[in-house]
Design a protein around this motif. Structure first.
Motif, PDB file in Angstrom:
ATOM      1  N   TYR A 137      -3.074  11.137  -1.679  1.00 16.87           N
ATOM      2  CA  TYR A 137      -3.443  11.973  -0.529  1.00 16.87           C
ATOM      3  C   TYR A 137      -3.552  13.422  -0.984  1.00 16.87           C
ATOM      4  O   TYR A 137      -2.719  14.276  -0.658  1.00 16.87           O
ATOM      5  CB  TYR A 137      -2.377  11.782   0.551  1.00 16.87           C
ATOM      6  CG  TYR A 137      -2.717  12.361   1.901  1.00 16.87           C
ATOM      7  CD1 TYR A 137      -3.852  11.955   2.588  1.00 16.87           C
ATOM      8  CD2 TYR A 137      -1.888  13.294   2.512  1.00 16.87           C
ATOM      9  CE1 TYR A 137      -4.162  12.477   3.830  1.00 16.87           C
ATOM     10  CE2 TYR A 137      -2.181  13.824   3.768  1.00 16.87           C
ATOM     11  CZ  TYR A 137      -3.322  13.411   4.415  1.00 16.87           C
ATOM     12  OH  TYR A 137      -3.631  13.932   5.648  1.00 16.87           O
ATOM     13  N   LEU A 153       0.920   5.401  -0.039  1.00 18.83           N
ATOM     14  CA  LEU A 153       0.246   6.693   0.085  1.00 18.83           C
ATOM     15  C   LEU A 153       1.090   7.730  -0.651  1.00 18.83           C
ATOM     16  O   LEU A 153       2.280   7.891  -0.347  1.00 18.83           O
ATOM     17  CB  LEU A 153       0.135   7.060   1.570  1.00 18.83           C
ATOM     18  CG  LEU A 153      -0.637   8.330   1.934  1.00 18.83           C
ATOM     19  CD1 LEU A 153      -2.145   8.111   1.760  1.00 18.83           C
ATOM     20  CD2 LEU A 153      -0.361   8.741   3.383  1.00 18.83           C
ATOM     21  N   LEU A 191      -6.372   3.987  -6.232  1.00 27.29           N
ATOM     22  CA  LEU A 191      -7.645   4.230  -5.545  1.00 27.29           C
ATOM     23  C   LEU A 191      -8.057   5.691  -5.707  1.00 27.29           C
ATOM     24  O   LEU A 191      -7.233   6.538  -6.079  1.00 27.29           O
ATOM     25  CB  LEU A 191      -7.475   3.856  -4.070  1.00 27.29           C
ATOM     26  CG  LEU A 191      -7.124   2.367  -3.909  1.00 27.29           C
ATOM     27  CD1 LEU A 191      -6.428   2.113  -2.592  1.00 27.29           C
ATOM     28  CD2 LEU A 191      -8.366   1.518  -4.041  1.00 27.29           C
ATOM     29  N   LEU A 247       0.860  -1.184   0.000  1.00 25.82           N
ATOM     30  CA  LEU A 247       0.000   0.000   0.000  1.00 25.82           C
ATOM     31  C   LEU A 247       0.897   1.235   0.000  1.00 25.82           C
ATOM     32  O   LEU A 247       1.800   1.343   0.834  1.00 25.82           O
ATOM     33  CB  LEU A 247      -0.879  -0.029   1.261  1.00 25.82           C
ATOM     34  CG  LEU A 247      -1.855   1.109   1.476  1.00 25.82           C
ATOM     35  CD1 LEU A 247      -2.827   1.236   0.311  1.00 25.82           C
ATOM     36  CD2 LEU A 247      -2.639   0.877   2.778  1.00 25.82           C
ATOM     37  N   LEU A 259      -2.851   5.136  -2.855  1.00 28.42           N
ATOM     38  CA  LEU A 259      -3.827   6.090  -2.301  1.00 28.42           C
ATOM     39  C   LEU A 259      -3.306   7.510  -2.505  1.00 28.42           C
ATOM     40  O   LEU A 259      -2.361   7.918  -1.840  1.00 28.42           O
ATOM     41  CB  LEU A 259      -3.974   5.853  -0.795  1.00 28.42           C
ATOM     42  CG  LEU A 259      -4.859   4.711  -0.308  1.00 28.42           C
ATOM     43  CD1 LEU A 259      -4.637   4.483   1.191  1.00 28.42           C
ATOM     44  CD2 LEU A 259      -6.328   5.014  -0.575  1.00 28.42           C
ATOM     45  N   PHE A 277      -1.453  -6.214   3.914  1.00 22.83           N
ATOM     46  CA  PHE A 277      -0.345  -5.583   3.204  1.00 22.83           C
ATOM     47  C   PHE A 277       0.980  -5.860   3.917  1.00 22.83           C
ATOM     48  O   PHE A 277       1.103  -5.581   5.109  1.00 22.83           O
ATOM     49  CB  PHE A 277      -0.569  -4.072   3.099  1.00 22.83           C
ATOM     50  CG  PHE A 277      -1.787  -3.741   2.311  1.00 22.83           C
ATOM     51  CD1 PHE A 277      -1.733  -3.714   0.920  1.00 22.83           C
ATOM     52  CD2 PHE A 277      -3.000  -3.508   2.933  1.00 22.83           C
ATOM     53  CE1 PHE A 277      -2.860  -3.452   0.175  1.00 22.83           C
ATOM     54  CE2 PHE A 277      -4.143  -3.242   2.191  1.00 22.83           C
ATOM     55  CZ  PHE A 277      -4.078  -3.213   0.808  1.00 22.83           C
ATOM     56  N   GLN A 306       0.283   5.204  10.967  1.00 24.46           N
ATOM     57  CA  GLN A 306      -1.055   4.846  11.450  1.00 24.46           C
ATOM     58  C   GLN A 306      -1.758   3.908  10.470  1.00 24.46           C
ATOM     59  O   GLN A 306      -2.448   2.964  10.880  1.00 24.46           O
ATOM     60  CB  GLN A 306      -1.901   6.119  11.657  1.00 24.46           C
ATOM     61  CG  GLN A 306      -1.527   6.900  12.899  1.00 24.46           C
ATOM     62  CD  GLN A 306      -1.624   6.048  14.154  1.00 24.46           C
ATOM     63  OE1 GLN A 306      -2.590   5.328  14.370  1.00 24.46           O
ATOM     64  NE2 GLN A 306      -0.591   6.088  14.989  1.00 24.46           N
ATOM     65  N   LEU A 307      -1.594   4.186   9.189  1.00 22.13           N
ATOM     66  CA  LEU A 307      -2.177   3.307   8.163  1.00 22.13           C
ATOM     67  C   LEU A 307      -1.612   1.895   8.304  1.00 22.13           C
ATOM     68  O   LEU A 307      -2.351   0.910   8.216  1.00 22.13           O
ATOM     69  CB  LEU A 307      -1.809   3.813   6.770  1.00 22.13           C
ATOM     70  CG  LEU A 307      -2.787   4.680   5.992  1.00 22.13           C
ATOM     71  CD1 LEU A 307      -2.190   5.038   4.643  1.00 22.13           C
ATOM     72  CD2 LEU A 307      -4.129   3.971   5.799  1.00 22.13           C
ATOM     73  N   GLN A 357      -3.190   0.174  11.230  1.00 19.48           N
ATOM     74  CA  GLN A 357      -4.614  -0.119  11.121  1.00 19.48           C
ATOM     75  C   GLN A 357      -4.997  -0.927   9.882  1.00 19.48           C
ATOM     76  O   GLN A 357      -6.134  -1.396   9.778  1.00 19.48           O
ATOM     77  CB  GLN A 357      -5.412   1.198  11.174  1.00 19.48           C
ATOM     78  CG  GLN A 357      -5.255   1.892  12.531  1.00 19.48           C
ATOM     79  CD  GLN A 357      -6.165   3.096  12.698  1.00 19.48           C
ATOM     80  OE1 GLN A 357      -7.320   3.073  12.290  1.00 19.48           O
ATOM     81  NE2 GLN A 357      -5.662   4.162  13.294  1.00 19.48           N
ATOM     82  N   ALA A 358      -4.074  -1.080   8.942  1.00 20.92           N
ATOM     83  CA  ALA A 358      -4.424  -1.783   7.697  1.00 20.92           C
ATOM     84  C   ALA A 358      -4.499  -3.293   7.887  1.00 20.92           C
ATOM     85  O   ALA A 358      -5.025  -4.000   7.032  1.00 20.92           O
ATOM     86  CB  ALA A 358      -3.413  -1.444   6.604  1.00 20.92           C
ATOM     87  N   LEU A 403       1.078   9.674   9.401  1.00 24.83           N
ATOM     88  CA  LEU A 403      -0.183   9.113   8.908  1.00 24.83           C
ATOM     89  C   LEU A 403       0.067   7.720   8.315  1.00 24.83           C
ATOM     90  O   LEU A 403      -0.727   6.795   8.506  1.00 24.83           O
ATOM     91  CB  LEU A 403      -0.779  10.050   7.854  1.00 24.83           C
ATOM     92  CG  LEU A 403      -2.059   9.593   7.174  1.00 24.83           C
ATOM     93  CD1 LEU A 403      -3.221   9.509   8.159  1.00 24.83           C
ATOM     94  CD2 LEU A 403      -2.424  10.535   6.025  1.00 24.83           C
ATOM     95  N   VAL A 433      -3.135  -0.722  -8.656  1.00 20.81           N
ATOM     96  CA  VAL A 433      -4.519  -0.261  -8.485  1.00 20.81           C
ATOM     97  C   VAL A 433      -4.459   1.140  -7.889  1.00 20.81           C
ATOM     98  O   VAL A 433      -3.974   1.317  -6.764  1.00 20.81           O
ATOM     99  CB  VAL A 433      -5.315  -1.190  -7.540  1.00 20.81           C
ATOM    100  CG1 VAL A 433      -6.738  -0.663  -7.342  1.00 20.81           C
ATOM    101  CG2 VAL A 433      -5.327  -2.617  -8.075  1.00 20.81           C
ATOM    102  N   PHE A 458      -1.242  -1.063  -4.282  1.00 26.33           N
ATOM    103  CA  PHE A 458      -2.439  -0.231  -4.122  1.00 26.33           C
ATOM    104  C   PHE A 458      -1.988   1.184  -3.774  1.00 26.33           C
ATOM    105  O   PHE A 458      -1.272   1.386  -2.786  1.00 26.33           O
ATOM    106  CB  PHE A 458      -3.341  -0.801  -3.023  1.00 26.33           C
ATOM    107  CG  PHE A 458      -3.988  -2.097  -3.426  1.00 26.33           C
ATOM    108  CD1 PHE A 458      -3.276  -3.285  -3.395  1.00 26.33           C
ATOM    109  CD2 PHE A 458      -5.297  -2.126  -3.885  1.00 26.33           C
ATOM    110  CE1 PHE A 458      -3.856  -4.489  -3.794  1.00 26.33           C
ATOM    111  CE2 PHE A 458      -5.885  -3.323  -4.285  1.00 26.33           C
ATOM    112  CZ  PHE A 458      -5.164  -4.497  -4.244  1.00 26.33           C
TER     113      PHE A 458
END
Lengths: 121, 121
Positions: free
Chosen positions: A70, A6, A101, A4, A68, A35, A26-27, A30-31, A23, A99, A66
């Motif tokens: 931001y 960011l 997102l 993943l 993301l 991953f 934290q991802l 919490q992910a 951040l 991918v 993946f």
């Protein structure tokens, strides 16, 4: 192996880049276990670059990436710069599945986040 | 009378400004009846300016203004430019109560928003 990534703009102000790194931490927490890697990259003004971080992910064994973005709006960075950087790396790694997102600003949940800040005040 | 003001950076790309206006419409719908006005203003590159929108709020009867900075990092815009614009207007309207809420990027909920985008993919 799934990674993943960011992607943030990057800032001359190192504290802003640190906010992105925190951040990302934290991802990662919490992910969950889906991953194997959760990292960040910057479009400009900070390291690592998008290209360097994609190289790093692949070197670590990533086969599905993946991404993301931001960003709050679908400007040139989201619509052109990030896809171009990814396309350059996709040419190096044709077997890598990427991918992208939706960018953060596209999330319908942002209204709730804003209202939450209000209610916490 | 309470007003809610979302402050965004503003963009040369009008579509990005429209995204902010649409988000403001959603905020207005979801904020409930507490706020008589919910509007947006831009730091630069788009209208209305912060100063013009504060004028407008006060003209409509606003006595308490809640400001939501729609920014991802606590850079110069959040820490200097927005407070300076507010301070100029506070001098014009000494009786106006202004509450500046934390900028969007400070929300611990953003991690969940990002993970939600991932799980929707």
């Amino acid at each position: 192996m799934k990674s993943l990534l960011l992607i943030a703009h990057g800032s001359r102000r190192e504290l802003s880049n640190q906010e992105v790194r925190q951040l990302t931490d934290q991802l990662r927490i919490q992910a969950g276990t889906e991953f194997k890697q959760v990292s960040c990259a910057f479009l400009e003004l900070a390291e690592p670059s998008i290209e360097a971080e994609i190289d790093h992910c692949v070197q670590q064994g990533c086969s599905e990436l993946f991404i993301l973005p931001y960003f709050l709006s679908a400007g040139r960075h989201v619509s052109e710069d990030i896809p171009q950087a990814i396309a350059r790396k996709q040419a190096d790694y044709p077997d890598l599945r990427v991918v992208v997102l939706p960018y953060l600003g596209a999330s319908p949940q942002l209204v709730q986040v804003l209202l939450h800040q209000l209610n916490d005040s």
